[in-house]
Design a protein around this motif. Structure first.
Motif, short mmCIF file in Angstrom:
data_model
loop_
_atom_site.label_atom_id
_atom_site.label_comp_id
_atom_site.label_asym_id
_atom_site.label_seq_id
_atom_site.Cartn_x
_atom_site.Cartn_y
_atom_site.Cartn_z
N PHE A 10 0.83 -1.20 0.00
CA PHE A 10 0.00 0.00 0.00
C PHE A 10 0.86 1.25 0.00
CE2 PHE A 10 -2.83 3.04 2.36
CZ PHE A 10 -3.80 3.13 1.38
N TYR A 11 1.93 1.25 0.80
CA TYR A 11 2.85 2.39 0.84
C TYR A 11 3.55 2.56 -0.50
CZ TYR A 11 6.58 5.49 2.35
OH TYR A 11 7.43 6.55 2.46
N ALA A 12 3.94 1.47 -1.13
CA ALA A 12 4.60 1.55 -2.44
C ALA A 12 3.68 2.14 -3.49
CB ALA A 12 5.10 0.17 -2.86
N VAL A 13 2.40 1.74 -3.46
CA VAL A 13 1.43 2.30 -4.41
C VAL A 13 1.25 3.80 -4.17
CG1 VAL A 13 -1.00 2.27 -5.10
CG2 VAL A 13 0.22 0.12 -4.77
N ALA A 14 1.14 4.20 -2.90
CA ALA A 14 1.01 5.63 -2.58
C ALA A 14 2.24 6.40 -3.05
CB ALA A 14 0.80 5.82 -1.08
N THR A 15 3.43 5.82 -2.88
CA THR A 15 4.66 6.47 -3.34
C THR A 15 4.66 6.64 -4.85
OG1 THR A 15 5.88 5.50 -1.47
CG2 THR A 15 7.17 6.31 -3.32
N ALA A 16 4.25 5.59 -5.56
CA ALA A 16 4.21 5.67 -7.02
C ALA A 16 3.22 6.72 -7.51
CB ALA A 16 3.86 4.30 -7.60
N VAL A 17 2.05 6.77 -6.87
CA VAL A 17 1.04 7.76 -7.26
C VAL A 17 1.53 9.18 -6.99
CG1 VAL A 17 -1.28 8.63 -6.76
CG2 VAL A 17 -0.89 6.18 -6.97
N LEU A 48 11.08 3.87 1.19
CA LEU A 48 11.27 5.30 1.45
C LEU A 48 12.68 5.75 1.06
CD1 LEU A 48 10.37 8.00 2.64
CD2 LEU A 48 10.97 7.14 4.90
N THR A 49 13.68 4.95 1.39
CA THR A 49 15.06 5.30 1.04
C THR A 49 15.24 5.38 -0.47
OG1 THR A 49 15.88 4.24 3.06
CG2 THR A 49 17.47 4.63 1.30
N LEU A 50 14.69 4.40 -1.20
CA LEU A 50 14.80 4.42 -2.66
C LEU A 50 14.07 5.63 -3.26
CD1 LEU A 50 14.29 0.63 -3.55
CD2 LEU A 50 16.40 1.96 -3.69
N SER A 51 12.90 5.95 -2.72
CA SER A 51 12.15 7.09 -3.24
C SER A 51 12.86 8.40 -2.94
CB SER A 51 10.74 7.11 -2.65
OG SER A 51 10.78 7.29 -1.24
N ILE A 87 16.04 12.91 -5.20
CA ILE A 87 17.27 13.70 -5.33
C ILE A 87 17.78 13.64 -6.76
CG2 ILE A 87 19.69 13.85 -4.60
CD1 ILE A 87 18.83 12.85 -1.86
N ALA A 88 17.73 12.45 -7.37
CA ALA A 88 18.15 12.32 -8.77
C ALA A 88 17.26 13.12 -9.70
CB ALA A 88 18.15 10.84 -9.17
N TRP A 89 15.95 13.13 -9.42
CA TRP A 89 15.02 13.90 -10.25
C TRP A 89 15.30 15.39 -10.16
CZ3 TRP A 89 11.19 17.32 -8.34
CH2 TRP A 89 10.34 17.84 -9.32
N VAL A 90 15.54 15.88 -8.95
CA VAL A 90 15.84 17.30 -8.77
C VAL A 90 17.16 17.65 -9.44
CG1 VAL A 90 16.37 19.08 -7.07
CG2 VAL A 90 14.51 17.48 -6.64
N ALA A 91 18.15 16.73 -9.36
CA ALA A 91 19.47 17.01 -9.93
C ALA A 91 19.48 16.95 -11.45
CB ALA A 91 20.49 16.02 -9.37
N GLY A 92 18.51 16.25 -12.05
CA GLY A 92 18.45 16.18 -13.50
C GLY A 92 18.82 14.83 -14.08
N ALA A 126 25.22 13.24 -0.44
CA ALA A 126 23.82 13.23 -0.01
C ALA A 126 23.20 11.85 -0.14
CB ALA A 126 23.02 14.25 -0.83
N THR A 127 23.54 11.14 -1.22
CA THR A 127 23.00 9.80 -1.43
C THR A 127 23.49 8.84 -0.36
OG1 THR A 127 22.95 10.20 -3.83
CG2 THR A 127 22.82 7.91 -3.08
N VAL A 128 24.79 8.92 -0.03
CA VAL A 128 25.33 8.08 1.03
C VAL A 128 24.64 8.39 2.36
CG1 VAL A 128 27.40 7.55 2.38
CG2 VAL A 128 27.55 7.76 -0.09
N GLY A 129 24.42 9.67 2.63
CA GLY A 129 23.73 10.05 3.86
C GLY A 129 22.31 9.51 3.92
N VAL A 130 21.60 9.52 2.79
CA VAL A 130 20.23 9.00 2.75
C VAL A 130 20.22 7.50 3.02
CG1 VAL A 130 18.31 8.52 1.19
CG2 VAL A 130 19.30 10.81 1.28
#
Length: 370
Positions: free
Chosen positions: A193-200, A256-259, A264-269, A282-286
């Motif tokens: 359910f959480y994965a579906v909400a994340t995808a939406v 949540l970690t993958l999302s 971050i990747a989406w914002v970075a381009g 930042a990725t290592v920190g996440v």
């Protein structure tokens, strides 16, 4: 460094110079810009005040109908009939709203439409539940989904378009946790359910080609993610109140970690940008945050990043307020003595100061002028 602002005339001229704006589309674009500029956009605090007033009006009018014995809470058919009547009235008022001139009259009409639609939804859902049986699984969820689908295209209220999908998700969440439909341990069902909400949420908020009318559903999906994270952040016994056994948060923390890394990747381009030193750090920190078992902190950071990227002030405010709350919950929920918690607080503070020094020394906190 602050980026320079740009006005509509300069923006249209730049699009024309780049060949992105056909000549036959210029007049329509100018008219759309003028119409958007002429439309009134009340500030956030007035929207909140209006929502509170509408809620009070709905509750008081519903109480009047009950006290006056106009409706019967024991008759499913009576509730459903009145609910459909109010829904029809709300839909009719919503259709008349776009043709009404700006002013106090339109505001009153909007409030009346929202109140009638809210009353209609509540009565219709309770009527369907009574007719089908209060203990029948998934009936409330299906009923809320039905009235949401029926009213979403004509609803003129962005608040209604957020609350109705969220009500569907909240009802489904109660089914998963409260009824034990998926057996003794609903952790896998809750993860799905959480994965579906994340995808939406990701599809409707981060993809620019998605129609703006669907954006409230994305906000509702993000709120659903936050609700699940709040349950997990309540401590080791999360879900014990519903299932008589704790939930396993590890899969949800992984999603949540993958999302968060994906955002971050989406914002970075692009994913390739993550190889650059600041984004790699930042990725290592996440990832480390994911292993630390702090889903609330990760979700607050996710909301902050999305709000900043979309220039959405309410989302940024929610992220700023949620971060210290989840920090307190995380430290409170650790199985440590007060001395150990104090040492952890001092150590994390020192780590943040070192990180800030590295960021400042490397110049990662400065933007280059375009």
């Amino acid at each position: 460094m602050t980026r320079p602002s740009i006005d509509a005339e300069t923006l249209i001229a730049s699009w024309q110079a780049a060949g992105a704006l056909p000549a036959d589309a210029q007049a329509a674009l100018v008219e759309a810009v003028r119409a958007a500029a002429a439309e009134e956009h009340p500030p956030l605090h007035l929207k909140i005040l209006s929502a509170v007033g509408t809620l009070l009006a709905t509750l008081f009018f519903l109480a009047f109908l009950i006290v006056a014995d106009i409706i019967s809470l024991n008759s499913g058919s009576n509730l459903l009939g009145w609910g459909l009547a109010f829904l029809s009235a709300g839909v009719g008022l919503s259709f008349a709203l776009p043709r009404t001139a700006q002013g106090i009259g339109r505001d009153i009409l909007a409030q009346a439409a929202f109140t009638a639609m809210a009353l209609g939804k509540v009565m219709s859902v309770f009527g369907i539940v009574l007719l089908a049986g209060a203990n029948t699984p998934w009936v409330p969820t299906v009923a809320i989904l039905a009235v949401t689908i029926a009213t979403y295209p004509v609803s003129a209220s962005s608040l209604d378009r957020i609350l109705s999908p969220y009500a569907v998700a909240a009802s489904a969440l109660l089914e998963i946790l409260g009824r034990g439909t998926f057996g003794g341990d609903p952790s896998l069902a809750l993860t799905a359910f959480y994965a579906v909400a994340t995808a939406v949420a990701g599809l409707l908020l981060l993809v620019h080609r998605v129609p703006l009318a669907l954006r409230p559903i994305g906000i509702a999906a993000l709120a659903t993610m936050g609700t699940i994270v709040c349950i997990l952040a309540s401590g080791h016994d999360a879900g014990l109140w519903a299932n008589r056994r704790p939930l396993d948060p590890r899969l949800i923390e992984g999603v949540l970690t993958l999302s968060l890394v994906g955002t971050i990747a989406w914002v970075a381009g692009g994913v390739g940008k993550l190889a650059q030193p600041p984004l790699a750090a930042a990725t290592v920190g996440v990832v480390l945050l994911g292993f630390a078992g702090a889903p609330g902190i990760g979700f607050a950071l996710l909301v902050l990043i999305v709000g900043h990227a979309l220039h959405d002030v309410p989302l940024r405010v929610v992220g700023v307020l949620a971060l210290p709350v989840f920090l307190v919950l995380w430290y409170y929920g650790r199985d440590m003595t007060f001395l150990e918690k104090s040492a952890a607080l001092v150590g994390s503070g020192a780590l943040l100061l070192i990180g800030q020094a590295v960021i400042t020394g490397a110049g990662w906190d400065r933007e280059e002028a375009p």
